[in-house]
Scaffold this active site. Structure first.
Site, PDB file in Angstrom:
ATOM      1  N   SER A   1       4.665  -6.926 -12.094  1.00  9.90           N
ATOM      2  CA  SER A   1       4.394  -7.332 -10.713  1.00  9.90           C
ATOM      3  C   SER A   1       3.044  -6.835 -10.197  1.00  9.90           C
ATOM      4  O   SER A   1       2.586  -7.280  -9.148  1.00  9.90           O
ATOM      5  CB  SER A   1       5.507  -6.842  -9.779  1.00  9.90           C
ATOM      6  OG  SER A   1       5.444  -5.444  -9.609  1.00  9.90           O
TER       7      SER A   1
ATOM      8  N   LYS B   1       3.873  -0.708  -5.633  1.00  9.70           N
ATOM      9  CA  LYS B   1       3.346  -1.862  -4.906  1.00  9.70           C
ATOM     10  C   LYS B   1       2.170  -1.415  -4.043  1.00  9.70           C
ATOM     11  O   LYS B   1       2.006  -0.234  -3.743  1.00  9.70           O
ATOM     12  CB  LYS B   1       4.406  -2.493  -3.981  1.00  9.70           C
ATOM     13  CG  LYS B   1       5.634  -3.055  -4.684  1.00  9.70           C
ATOM     14  CD  LYS B   1       5.330  -4.331  -5.426  1.00  9.70           C
ATOM     15  CE  LYS B   1       6.548  -4.938  -6.075  1.00  9.70           C
ATOM     16  NZ  LYS B   1       6.965  -4.313  -7.305  1.00  9.70           N
TER      17      LYS B   1
END
Length: 147
Positions: free
Chosen positions: A66, A103
């Site tokens: 991701s 993230k």
């Protein structure tokens, strides 16, 4: 790193056995070659270079894809400093609803998002009802070159 039970394991750097290796402090040109005699060799310990606050620094292994757009690939080792203040656009290790994730922090219109760096994934909006904590800030990514 994640084990078979989907739990993240953090590793504490060991400073007891630091190794100093030759280091070309002037850098290696990625453009046109430069004569080797121009470089003066010194010594460097990667522990000393990568870690500014040893009491608050941990390593973790990235799992998944991701964050590939930020240069974090599956299997990379992340250097995480828990003493750094989180802020917009920093890459962080976050704990949300019982799971760790890496993230980018995005703050827009008074909302907090955990932004992936891969278009195949959607941002995660952090809401009041989420169990949430920013655990640390990623300062370096250590990767293996694939041949």
């Amino acid at each position: 790193m994640l084990d078979k039970d989907n739990k993240l394991h953090f590793f504490i750097p060991s400073f007891d056995n630091g190794t100093e290796l030759p280091y070309i402090s002037e850098g290696i040109k990625a453009g046109f070659p430069s004569p080797a005699s121009d470089f003066e060799e010194t010594k460097i310990s990667l522990d000393s270079f990568l870690i500014k606050n040893k009491e608050a620094t941990f390593y973790a292994k990235a799992i998944g894809n991701s964050m590939t757009g930020a240069g974090i690939d599956n299997g990379d080792i992340l250097v995480i400093d828990r003493s750094l203040e989180p802020s917009d656009n920093k890459i962080a290790i976050c704990y949300i609803d019982g799971e760790f994730t890496v993230k980018r922090i995005k703050i827009t219109n008074q909302k907090l998002f955990l932004q992936p760096e891969n278009d195949s994934y959607k941002p995660i909006e952090v809401l009041e009802e989420n169990e949430f904590m920013i655990w640390g800030i990623v300062t370096y990514v250590i990767k293996k070159m694939i041949y």
